[in-house]
Design a protein around this motif. Sequence first.
Motif, PDB file in Angstrom:
ATOM      1  N   GLN A 111       0.827  -1.210   0.000  1.00 57.45           N
ATOM      2  CA  GLN A 111       0.000   0.000   0.000  1.00 57.45           C
ATOM      3  C   GLN A 111       0.860   1.259   0.000  1.00 57.45           C
ATOM      4  O   GLN A 111       0.555   2.247   0.673  1.00 57.45           O
ATOM      5  CB  GLN A 111      -0.973  -0.009   1.183  1.00 57.45           C
ATOM      6  N   LEU A 112       1.945   1.203  -0.754  1.00 64.29           N
ATOM      7  CA  LEU A 112       2.801   2.364  -1.002  1.00 64.29           C
ATOM      8  C   LEU A 112       2.915   2.540  -2.506  1.00 64.29           C
ATOM      9  O   LEU A 112       3.119   1.564  -3.232  1.00 64.29           O
ATOM     10  CB  LEU A 112       4.212   2.148  -0.428  1.00 64.29           C
ATOM     11  N   PRO A 113       2.808   3.768  -3.009  1.00 64.01           N
ATOM     12  CA  PRO A 113       2.927   3.972  -4.460  1.00 64.01           C
ATOM     13  C   PRO A 113       4.237   3.425  -5.016  1.00 64.01           C
ATOM     14  O   PRO A 113       4.274   2.878  -6.126  1.00 64.01           O
ATOM     15  CB  PRO A 113       2.852   5.497  -4.609  1.00 64.01           C
ATOM     16  N   GLU A 114       5.316   3.537  -4.240  1.00 64.92           N
ATOM     17  CA  GLU A 114       6.621   3.079  -4.711  1.00 64.92           C
ATOM     18  C   GLU A 114       6.697   1.548  -4.844  1.00 64.92           C
ATOM     19  O   GLU A 114       7.601   1.033  -5.500  1.00 64.92           O
ATOM     20  CB  GLU A 114       7.727   3.536  -3.750  1.00 64.92           C
TER      21      GLU A 114
ATOM     22  N   PRO B 153      11.779   0.884  -0.349  1.00 64.07           N
ATOM     23  CA  PRO B 153      10.946   1.973   0.184  1.00 64.07           C
ATOM     24  C   PRO B 153      10.059   1.531   1.341  1.00 64.07           C
ATOM     25  O   PRO B 153       9.982   2.214   2.379  1.00 64.07           O
ATOM     26  CB  PRO B 153      10.113   2.411  -1.031  1.00 64.07           C
ATOM     27  N   SER B 154       9.396   0.378   1.190  1.00 61.45           N
ATOM     28  CA  SER B 154       8.521  -0.081   2.274  1.00 61.45           C
ATOM     29  C   SER B 154       9.329  -0.621   3.454  1.00 61.45           C
ATOM     30  O   SER B 154       8.902  -0.499   4.610  1.00 61.45           O
ATOM     31  CB  SER B 154       7.546  -1.147   1.759  1.00 61.45           C
ATOM     32  N   ILE B 155      10.495  -1.203   3.178  1.00 62.69           N
ATOM     33  CA  ILE B 155      11.338  -1.682   4.277  1.00 62.69           C
ATOM     34  C   ILE B 155      11.783  -0.518   5.148  1.00 62.69           C
ATOM     35  O   ILE B 155      11.662  -0.546   6.382  1.00 62.69           O
ATOM     36  CB  ILE B 155      12.568  -2.428   3.726  1.00 62.69           C
ATOM     37  N   ASN B 156      12.308   0.534   4.524  1.00 61.27           N
ATOM     38  CA  ASN B 156      12.807   1.677   5.303  1.00 61.27           C
ATOM     39  C   ASN B 156      11.678   2.420   5.999  1.00 61.27           C
ATOM     40  O   ASN B 156      11.823   2.850   7.146  1.00 61.27           O
ATOM     41  CB  ASN B 156      13.583   2.623   4.392  1.00 61.27           C
ATOM     42  N   GLN B 157      10.543   2.564   5.328  1.00 66.19           N
ATOM     43  CA  GLN B 157       9.397   3.218   5.955  1.00 66.19           C
ATOM     44  C   GLN B 157       8.939   2.420   7.176  1.00 66.19           C
ATOM     45  O   GLN B 157       8.693   2.974   8.253  1.00 66.19           O
ATOM     46  CB  GLN B 157       8.259   3.346   4.943  1.00 66.19           C
TER      47      GLN B 157
ATOM     48  N   ALA C 276      13.969  11.667   6.798  1.00 66.39           N
ATOM     49  CA  ALA C 276      12.670  11.461   6.160  1.00 66.39           C
ATOM     50  C   ALA C 276      12.572  12.329   4.895  1.00 66.39           C
ATOM     51  O   ALA C 276      13.200  13.397   4.834  1.00 66.39           O
ATOM     52  CB  ALA C 276      11.560  11.795   7.150  1.00 66.39           C
ATOM     53  N   PRO C 277      11.796  11.884   3.882  1.00 68.36           N
ATOM     54  CA  PRO C 277      10.961  10.681   3.843  1.00 68.36           C
ATOM     55  C   PRO C 277      11.791   9.418   3.622  1.00 68.36           C
ATOM     56  O   PRO C 277      12.650   9.381   2.751  1.00 68.36           O
ATOM     57  CB  PRO C 277      10.018  10.936   2.664  1.00 68.36           C
ATOM     58  N   TYR C 278      11.466   8.401   4.403  1.00 75.19           N
ATOM     59  CA  TYR C 278      12.254   7.184   4.376  1.00 75.19           C
ATOM     60  C   TYR C 278      12.047   6.376   3.093  1.00 75.19           C
ATOM     61  O   TYR C 278      12.877   5.532   2.746  1.00 75.19           O
ATOM     62  CB  TYR C 278      11.927   6.323   5.595  1.00 75.19           C
TER      63      TYR C 278
ATOM     64  N   LEU D 273      17.350   6.010  -2.798  1.00 72.54           N
ATOM     65  CA  LEU D 273      17.876   6.794  -3.916  1.00 72.54           C
ATOM     66  C   LEU D 273      19.259   7.350  -3.608  1.00 72.54           C
ATOM     67  O   LEU D 273      19.937   7.864  -4.507  1.00 72.54           O
ATOM     68  CB  LEU D 273      16.912   7.927  -4.259  1.00 72.54           C
ATOM     69  N   LEU D 274      19.674   7.276  -2.347  1.00 70.82           N
ATOM     70  CA  LEU D 274      21.001   7.727  -1.933  1.00 70.82           C
ATOM     71  C   LEU D 274      21.789   6.486  -1.496  1.00 70.82           C
ATOM     72  O   LEU D 274      21.582   5.968  -0.401  1.00 70.82           O
ATOM     73  CB  LEU D 274      20.885   8.719  -0.767  1.00 70.82           C
ATOM     74  N   PRO D 275      22.686   5.982  -2.349  1.00 75.10           N
ATOM     75  CA  PRO D 275      23.343   4.691  -2.062  1.00 75.10           C
ATOM     76  C   PRO D 275      24.007   4.613  -0.702  1.00 75.10           C
ATOM     77  O   PRO D 275      23.913   3.587  -0.020  1.00 75.10           O
ATOM     78  CB  PRO D 275      24.370   4.579  -3.198  1.00 75.10           C
ATOM     79  N   ALA D 276      24.679   5.699  -0.263  1.00 75.73           N
ATOM     80  CA  ALA D 276      25.359   5.646   1.036  1.00 75.73           C
ATOM     81  C   ALA D 276      24.345   5.496   2.166  1.00 75.73           C
ATOM     82  O   ALA D 276      24.533   4.701   3.097  1.00 75.73           O
ATOM     83  CB  ALA D 276      26.199   6.899   1.243  1.00 75.73           C
ATOM     84  N   ARG D 277      23.253   6.266   2.086  1.00 76.53           N
ATOM     85  CA  ARG D 277      22.225   6.173   3.142  1.00 76.53           C
ATOM     86  C   ARG D 277      21.558   4.798   3.135  1.00 76.53           C
ATOM     87  O   ARG D 277      21.245   4.252   4.197  1.00 76.53           O
ATOM     88  CB  ARG D 277      21.179   7.278   2.937  1.00 76.53           C
ATOM     89  N   GLU D 278      21.330   4.261   1.954  1.00 77.13           N
ATOM     90  CA  GLU D 278      20.701   2.948   1.878  1.00 77.13           C
ATOM     91  C   GLU D 278      21.608   1.884   2.489  1.00 77.13           C
ATOM     92  O   GLU D 278      21.152   0.982   3.191  1.00 77.13           O
ATOM     93  CB  GLU D 278      20.371   2.603   0.425  1.00 77.13           C
ATOM     94  N   TYR D 279      22.911   1.991   2.257  1.00 73.39           N
ATOM     95  CA  TYR D 279      23.834   1.029   2.866  1.00 73.39           C
ATOM     96  C   TYR D 279      23.843   1.193   4.381  1.00 73.39           C
ATOM     97  O   TYR D 279      23.871   0.206   5.123  1.00 73.39           O
ATOM     98  CB  TYR D 279      25.248   1.190   2.311  1.00 73.39           C
TER      99      TYR D 279
END
Length: 702
Positions: free
Chosen positions: A324-327, A628-632, A672-674, A679-685
């Motif tokens: 239930q997330l657009p992404e 996207p849903s994992i981080n949110q 945020a938004p999580y 979209l930011l590889p360093a933050r995602e890692y």
Amino acid sequence: MSTIPQLHTDWALTPFAARMQQVCKWGRSRAMSAIVGTLSLDGDLPTRAAVSAMLDRVGHRGPDASALWLGGTATLGHAMLRTTPEALHETQPFAHAEHVITADARIDNRTELLAALDLPQSTPDSYLLLAAYIRWGTTCPEQLIGDFAFAIWDERAQRLFCARDHFGVRPFYYHHSARLFAFGSEIKALLALPEVPADLDAFQIGVYLADILGFYGDTESTCYRHIRRLPPATWLMIDKDGARQQRYWQPDLTHEIRLESDAAYAEAFRTHFEEAVRCRLRSAYPVGSLLSGGLDSSAVACTARNLLKQTTSASLYTFYSDAQLPERDESAYVQMVLAGGGIAHTNVPEPSPFGAVDALFAYQDELLRTTNPSVFWALYESAHAQGVRVLLDGDDGDTTVSHGTGYLYELMHTNQWQTFIAETSALAAHFNNSYKWYLNRYTLTYLTDRLQHGHLRRWFADIRAVASLTDTSFARLVRKSNTPLLPPPLLNSWRRLRGGELLEAAPDIVNPTIASQFAAAIGLNDHARTLNQAQAAFIPRTEREQHRRDLLGAGHQHVLEENGHAAAAWHIETRHPFRDKRLVEFCLALPPTQKLRHGWSRRILRVAMETVLPPAIQWRTDKTDFTPSINQGMFVVDKPFLDARLHDHAILEPYLDMPKLYEIYAELLASAPYTRLHLLPAREYWARSVRRAATLAAWLRR
């Protein structure tokens, strides 16, 4: 070797089988099947109570029956999940003459084997396996197609023979010491024995935290120092002289398929794929399929639906994880599949990443490596509620079919630069990517490799060719292909002269939260450096080389095991059509232009599904991203869980730099938004590092 027995008539009449039958009376009703066993190497056999405890630990895998066979030096146990018609009246362990087997297996080339062994159609798969061993001995796994893990005690030879299927779909763990060999479908079964130490392997914990399993990573170690896993496509034999292990199958680089037309290739693929799905529909219970709306899961579900329509009025049950997330929304594609009818569908609300972690760790014995295991836990729970025992999964069609990108290296190696430029330009257009990305990813890597191996004349000619066909200057190509080979001090001297920004040495381990003392103690930096060098050194000459390497990646086995354990907790057997040996060998042998042409990756699957898939799915180029849903979910819903686990100093401090962990966690919470962190590889890692730290704390406290 003895002659092939008439297993369906005389097996229970032999003295050896009678001994087993008496012990089976001790068995009682108990969900994917489980196997356990021991072999005493010093004459001191584990007690019936100890082996019974092993079976109790994995009883959730076999609700339909369980039993033990007790021999002079060997014991075998089995907990039964009945899924196929032939298994409805099967008993295991199964004994005949001087052999006894316990097996977690589904054999797919039954027709050929039954004919070769002169056995009736009603023969259960475990009996078929035993007959194959009696006929072919240690080469019997080479005759098998399907998913299997089994052990056979050979009384006359006084040896235990064990084997695992080609891709590691069915699990097999073991402990081997001077006194004892023990095995089981799950690690917890082995830990039930007092003779098996429960010491953790600090190095494997470090590899987990660093996220550096590697393409050719370790396929044998577990998180426990004294417990191993049998690798895929491998058999293991134990007797008084010790243990012998041998790989019985490798993907063949030399085999090549040549057909007369694209239509012939598509028809041949469709035949192989339909057979891979058809043989996995053999079930005495309702069959389901995971459905995401992507190319792989839709191909499996639509093919299964069509095959079921030919033989039965039963519907295929499908299950979609709804975030239930657009992404993450793929419901429009799912609806296209459902429009074809023949499906009973369920939308399953997607849980947060740690929503089911406590339940998961009741069944998972190792650290969780998959992206969002709670999603699969919820899907399996829903399938169980619908009475499904067999669940198809489109897992890893990417690897089996191949995206064909190794063909780009093949084009460069064979000096077909115009075709290379055409393919990368088409890829960029179809997949909404930058042409420059393909140039940097493939061309510069190739040119650097040419230079590194001293092929100066070829390097020079290739740079001229690329410069003439693209808008990239000759000087830039020279500079960029040279740069990776220059020592950092020399590079910084050059940048200093030009007033540029100095480069910092890249760390071997990019996870900054790992404690430096811990990394040094286990040699983690050296291991990471070796893996990085091996990765950089691999430049395939052909698409088939790349394809084979991808097929052998160690990560596939971990995904199969982890999801399989979760499914077994819900009395479900997962089946993977894209893991069919015949289909894999066919795809590997295809010409590269059947995998990539005119910028269409995985071309053979797309073309073969012309009349099967809705066109929007058939030619779909995007792929859902769970992050996207994992981080949110992690930083909103699971924040209390994270706060508690990340502040468990006593557990985490030996492994992690706690101040750095809190610094990164605070920065992520402020980002945020999580749903856009990925979209930011360093933050995602960083987010993955935090997730692994919390998972480690939960696992150690389980």
